[in-house]
Write an enzyme that holds these catalytic residues in place. Sequence first.
Site, mmCIF file in Angstrom:
data_model
loop_
_atom_site.group_PDB
_atom_site.id
_atom_site.type_symbol
_atom_site.label_atom_id
_atom_site.label_comp_id
_atom_site.label_asym_id
_atom_site.label_seq_id
_atom_site.Cartn_x
_atom_site.Cartn_y
_atom_site.Cartn_z
ATOM 1 N N TYR A 5 0.877 -1.216 -0.116
ATOM 2 C CA TYR A 5 -0.074 -0.098 -0.043
ATOM 3 C C TYR A 5 0.849 1.102 0.065
ATOM 4 C CZ TYR A 5 -3.321 3.636 1.508
ATOM 5 O OH TYR A 5 -4.192 4.614 1.740
ATOM 6 N N ASP B 124 9.259 2.809 -0.952
ATOM 7 C CA ASP B 124 8.405 3.378 -0.056
ATOM 8 C C ASP B 124 8.764 3.255 1.318
ATOM 9 O OD1 ASP B 124 6.441 4.146 1.496
ATOM 10 O OD2 ASP B 124 4.637 3.228 0.333
ATOM 11 N N LYS C 121 5.529 9.409 8.511
ATOM 12 C CA LYS C 121 5.443 8.692 9.775
ATOM 13 C C LYS C 121 6.541 9.459 10.723
ATOM 14 C CE LYS C 121 2.801 4.835 8.300
ATOM 15 N NZ LYS C 121 1.483 5.246 8.768
#
Length: 441
Positions: free
Chosen positions: A156, A251, A279
Amino acid sequence: MPAPTPALSRPDYRLPKSSEAFARAAKVIPGGVNSPARAFGAVGGEPPFMARAEGAYLHDIDGHKYIDYIGSWGPMIVGHAHPRVRAAVSDALVLGSSFGAPTVREAEIAEVVAAAVPSIAMARFVSSGTEATMSAIRVARGVTGRDKIVKMAGCYHGHADCLLIQAGSAATTLGTPNSPGVTAGAAADTLLCPFNDAEAVRRILEANPGRVAAVLLEPIAGNMGLVPPRPGYLETLRELTAKHETLLIFDEVMTGFRVAYGGAQERYGVTPDVTALGKIIGGGLPAAAYGASSEIMHRVSPTGPIYQAGTLSGNPLAMAAGLATLELLREPGLYDRLEALSARLAEGLEKAARDAGVPHVVQRVGSMLTLFFHDGPVHDYEDAKRSDTALFARFFWEMLARGVYLPCSQFEAAFVSAAHTEADVDHTVAAARESLAAVVG
């Protein structure tokens, strides 16, 4: 803060205030939540609503206290409301929350990121991981003059149109790996491969000579549960993309500053062309970034023709929180302690599941891990989907009742923070033993 005190025998666990709050939210917010990952769709029931967090613990509005292994889905690596992070944000807020103009702190944190992450000489800050990966793809297409990208099924990368193709994470939970609203054109330019299958990538690149701008992946998958790369997988992708003059994008929104200070690329010694971060670099506030070599990044506006912008990009509060967090991560021994705590937790969960006689495998890299209810290693999305999700749902609620807050889906990684203690881990393992006995007894 003292060690957590929830009893291990199952308490009378009720959420009347949270249920009322959820009903209220559902009238004005789709599904009552602002991200599907919070909806408890995979485990049933309604989510507890949180009142506050500190260190390794969450407190809900019904008065329950939890050992938290979500950590806001990864950012809280030094724990919730760390005094130094809190002070940094407070000091920044006094000066103003947003200027729409450059600040020195943006350059300071960019320098820290460039010094830490092997692939990054220059970085552009944005406000979410979705923006970071979306922008990284645009850069790859702009640099190469090609349209197609390769992504891995079950990875994702945010909700950009071209990435919601066989997505993992909450999209798997909801059973909607292909989202309505994604156009046929966006889907046509996204080519899918299984994670951990380098030969599939080789075949796609050879079948599309000169047409693939980038190969995009989580170097350690975290959105189908924690799935490490097979030995040699990342190295082969690096060789293949270099051969085909295709950019390799990592990613590292989850893994950046998490599995090592320099991310998965430092841990495995494989350097991509472009990296997306998020994050942790925001320290719990909305911040993300993408970065690459100076040559690539000079192609981004205003020095180049590839356009990307954002009003709140480089927000002073987020930059302050991120910079304070990254400074804390440079303290000697912090990653060694995270490794030891996470290993203790993984070993305890593995033994608890083995003693309970349930099919299982615990997979861990650094301070990320997943207990899969699956009888053997999980190497890709197809393996992950064979897990016993019904068993996981029952286990999740038993753990929650015993004061342990796990990710609310079999297809999510858990996160250990520097605020966790050995006592927290031992309580978690004991709770797992009781919970497994309850669900299989």
